[in-house]
Motif scaffolding. Structure first.
Motif, PDB file in Angstrom:
ATOM      1  N   TYR A  35       0.939  -1.110  -0.005  1.00  0.00           N
ATOM      2  CA  TYR A  35      -0.007  -0.167  -0.031  1.00  0.00           C
ATOM      3  C   TYR A  35       0.783   0.990   0.077  1.00  0.00           C
ATOM      4  O   TYR A  35       1.882   1.334   0.476  1.00  0.00           O
ATOM      5  CB  TYR A  35      -0.994   0.061   1.352  1.00  0.00           C
ATOM      6  CG  TYR A  35      -1.850  -0.895   1.347  1.00  0.00           C
ATOM      7  CD1 TYR A  35      -1.795  -2.287   1.767  1.00  0.00           C
ATOM      8  CD2 TYR A  35      -3.490  -0.682   0.803  1.00  0.00           C
ATOM      9  CE1 TYR A  35      -2.832  -3.318   1.882  1.00  0.00           C
ATOM     10  CE2 TYR A  35      -4.259  -1.661   0.886  1.00  0.00           C
ATOM     11  CZ  TYR A  35      -4.020  -2.795   1.335  1.00  0.00           C
ATOM     12  OH  TYR A  35      -5.163  -3.837   1.184  1.00  0.00           O
ATOM     13  N   GLN A  37       0.740   5.047   1.208  1.00  0.00           N
ATOM     14  CA  GLN A  37      -0.021   6.240   2.076  1.00  0.00           C
ATOM     15  C   GLN A  37       0.421   7.535   1.667  1.00  0.00           C
ATOM     16  O   GLN A  37       1.790   7.684   1.983  1.00  0.00           O
ATOM     17  CB  GLN A  37      -0.094   5.697   3.500  1.00  0.00           C
ATOM     18  CG  GLN A  37      -1.123   6.816   4.254  1.00  0.00           C
ATOM     19  CD  GLN A  37      -1.200   6.077   5.621  1.00  0.00           C
ATOM     20  OE1 GLN A  37      -0.319   6.090   6.271  1.00  0.00           O
ATOM     21  NE2 GLN A  37      -2.386   6.166   6.127  1.00  0.00           N
ATOM     22  N   LYS A  41      -3.017  10.900   4.097  1.00  0.00           N
ATOM     23  CA  LYS A  41      -3.182   9.517   4.808  1.00  0.00           C
ATOM     24  C   LYS A  41      -4.204   8.560   3.783  1.00  0.00           C
ATOM     25  O   LYS A  41      -4.668   7.789   4.470  1.00  0.00           O
ATOM     26  CB  LYS A  41      -4.196   9.870   5.943  1.00  0.00           C
ATOM     27  CG  LYS A  41      -3.063  10.965   6.904  1.00  0.00           C
ATOM     28  CD  LYS A  41      -1.823  10.178   7.228  1.00  0.00           C
ATOM     29  CE  LYS A  41      -1.389  11.150   8.376  1.00  0.00           C
ATOM     30  NZ  LYS A  41       0.230  10.510   8.664  1.00  0.00           N
ATOM     31  N   PHE A  42      -4.382   8.641   2.695  1.00  0.00           N
ATOM     32  CA  PHE A  42      -5.156   7.784   1.777  1.00  0.00           C
ATOM     33  C   PHE A  42      -4.429   6.464   1.597  1.00  0.00           C
ATOM     34  O   PHE A  42      -3.201   6.701   0.983  1.00  0.00           O
ATOM     35  CB  PHE A  42      -5.407   8.433   0.361  1.00  0.00           C
ATOM     36  CG  PHE A  42      -6.303   7.770  -0.524  1.00  0.00           C
ATOM     37  CD1 PHE A  42      -6.144   7.747  -1.795  1.00  0.00           C
ATOM     38  CD2 PHE A  42      -7.305   6.559   0.036  1.00  0.00           C
ATOM     39  CE1 PHE A  42      -6.852   6.840  -2.568  1.00  0.00           C
ATOM     40  CE2 PHE A  42      -7.890   5.720  -0.906  1.00  0.00           C
ATOM     41  CZ  PHE A  42      -7.661   5.908  -2.090  1.00  0.00           C
ATOM     42  N   LEU A  43      -4.804   5.477   1.850  1.00  0.00           N
ATOM     43  CA  LEU A  43      -4.215   4.007   1.780  1.00  0.00           C
ATOM     44  C   LEU A  43      -4.542   3.621   0.542  1.00  0.00           C
ATOM     45  O   LEU A  43      -5.463   2.883   0.325  1.00  0.00           O
ATOM     46  CB  LEU A  43      -4.560   3.095   3.063  1.00  0.00           C
ATOM     47  CG  LEU A  43      -3.520   3.080   3.966  1.00  0.00           C
ATOM     48  CD1 LEU A  43      -4.572   2.457   5.274  1.00  0.00           C
ATOM     49  CD2 LEU A  43      -2.252   2.397   4.045  1.00  0.00           C
ATOM     50  N   PHE A  90       3.458   0.527   2.901  1.00  0.00           N
ATOM     51  CA  PHE A  90       3.240  -0.447   3.824  1.00  0.00           C
ATOM     52  C   PHE A  90       3.145  -1.710   3.316  1.00  0.00           C
ATOM     53  O   PHE A  90       2.296  -1.887   2.185  1.00  0.00           O
ATOM     54  CB  PHE A  90       2.025  -0.031   4.550  1.00  0.00           C
ATOM     55  CG  PHE A  90       2.094   1.144   5.568  1.00  0.00           C
ATOM     56  CD1 PHE A  90       1.439   2.300   5.215  1.00  0.00           C
ATOM     57  CD2 PHE A  90       2.372   0.993   6.776  1.00  0.00           C
ATOM     58  CE1 PHE A  90       1.649   3.299   6.332  1.00  0.00           C
ATOM     59  CE2 PHE A  90       2.569   1.803   7.923  1.00  0.00           C
ATOM     60  CZ  PHE A  90       2.148   2.985   7.566  1.00  0.00           C
TER      61      PHE A  90
END
Lengths: 114, 114
Positions: A35, A37, A41-43, A90
């Motif tokens: 992912y 980010q 904060k958009f995953l 992530f």
């Protein structure tokens, strides 16, 4: 005995370079994810890898490529880095057969492209 | 495609109850998860709903209505440490047979005030 570990934790590099982020999980899970980010904060899901099948988010540039040497590892290679690639990346894993719903995340890799 | 909608920010008083809603549009829906992320940290799993109804885990509860494509996370007896971002995520079918992926909403930033 960390469940999902990714390295490095911080990565600062210049535009145009090629870099890799490593991810390993010791949970025996059958699915791994990457992912991105961003600062808002958009995953955003980039890749998922399940039973040797790679699912790619079509919006991900082909400069990004996942490599899975075995079920416990899913590394992320990035070629020709751009300023817009700066973000936290992530890695995560989950077990998609049997009990489902819980994904475990690594600590994240903060990538800064200068 | 898929989309998830949740409020961007919520503020609540310590000791109160707060509900964070999530609506989704997706094909091949299997379930709805909730994750918590503190600033600088990794997302951590809170709950999963594969069937309609309420799931309770301590101070946190999660609800799903598949017919309404709607779910919520309920946090009771709010504590200062609950200040974090909360993400809903859908578990949905991937493009290949037997494959899945986990897609996140944009997150709700919860601020707990004294």
């Amino acid at each position: 005995d960390t469940a999902v570990s990714q390295t490095p934790k911080y990565l600062v590099t210049q535009m145009g370079n090629d870099k890799s982020i490593k991810c390993e999980q010791n949970l025996g899970h059958d699915t791994m994810y990457w992912y991105k980010q961003d600062s808002k904060k958009f995953l955003k899901i980039m890749f998922s890898y399940n039973n040797k099948e790679l699912i790619i988010n079509e919006t991900v540039p082909n400069r990004f490529s996942p490599k899975s040497p075995d079920k416990a590892h899913l590394n992320l290679h990035i070629n020709s880095l751009e300023l817009g690639d700066s973000a936290v990346y992530f890695c995560a894993s989950s077990q998609e057969s049997g009990h489902v719903g819980e994904a475990f995340f690594g600590q994240g890799t903060r990538l800064t492209v200068v | 495609g898929q989309s998830l909608e949740q409020p961007s920010e919520v503020t609540a008083v310590e000791g109160a109850i707060v509900q964070i809603n999530c609506t989704y549009q997706t094909s091949g829906f299997y379930g709805l998860s909730w994750y918590q992320q503190h600033d600088g940290g990794a997302p951590t799993f809170l709950s999963y709903n594969g069937l309609d109804g309420l799931e309770e885990t301590g101070r946190f509860s999660s609800f799903l209505s598949r017919s309404d494509s709607y779910g919520y996370l309920l946090l009771q007896e709010l504590q200062m440490k609950d200040s974090a971002s909360y993400f809903c995520a859908v578990r949905e079918a991937g493009s290949g047979a037997g494959s899945y992926q986990l897609t996140f909403g944009k997150g709700t930033k919860l601020s707990v005030i004294p």
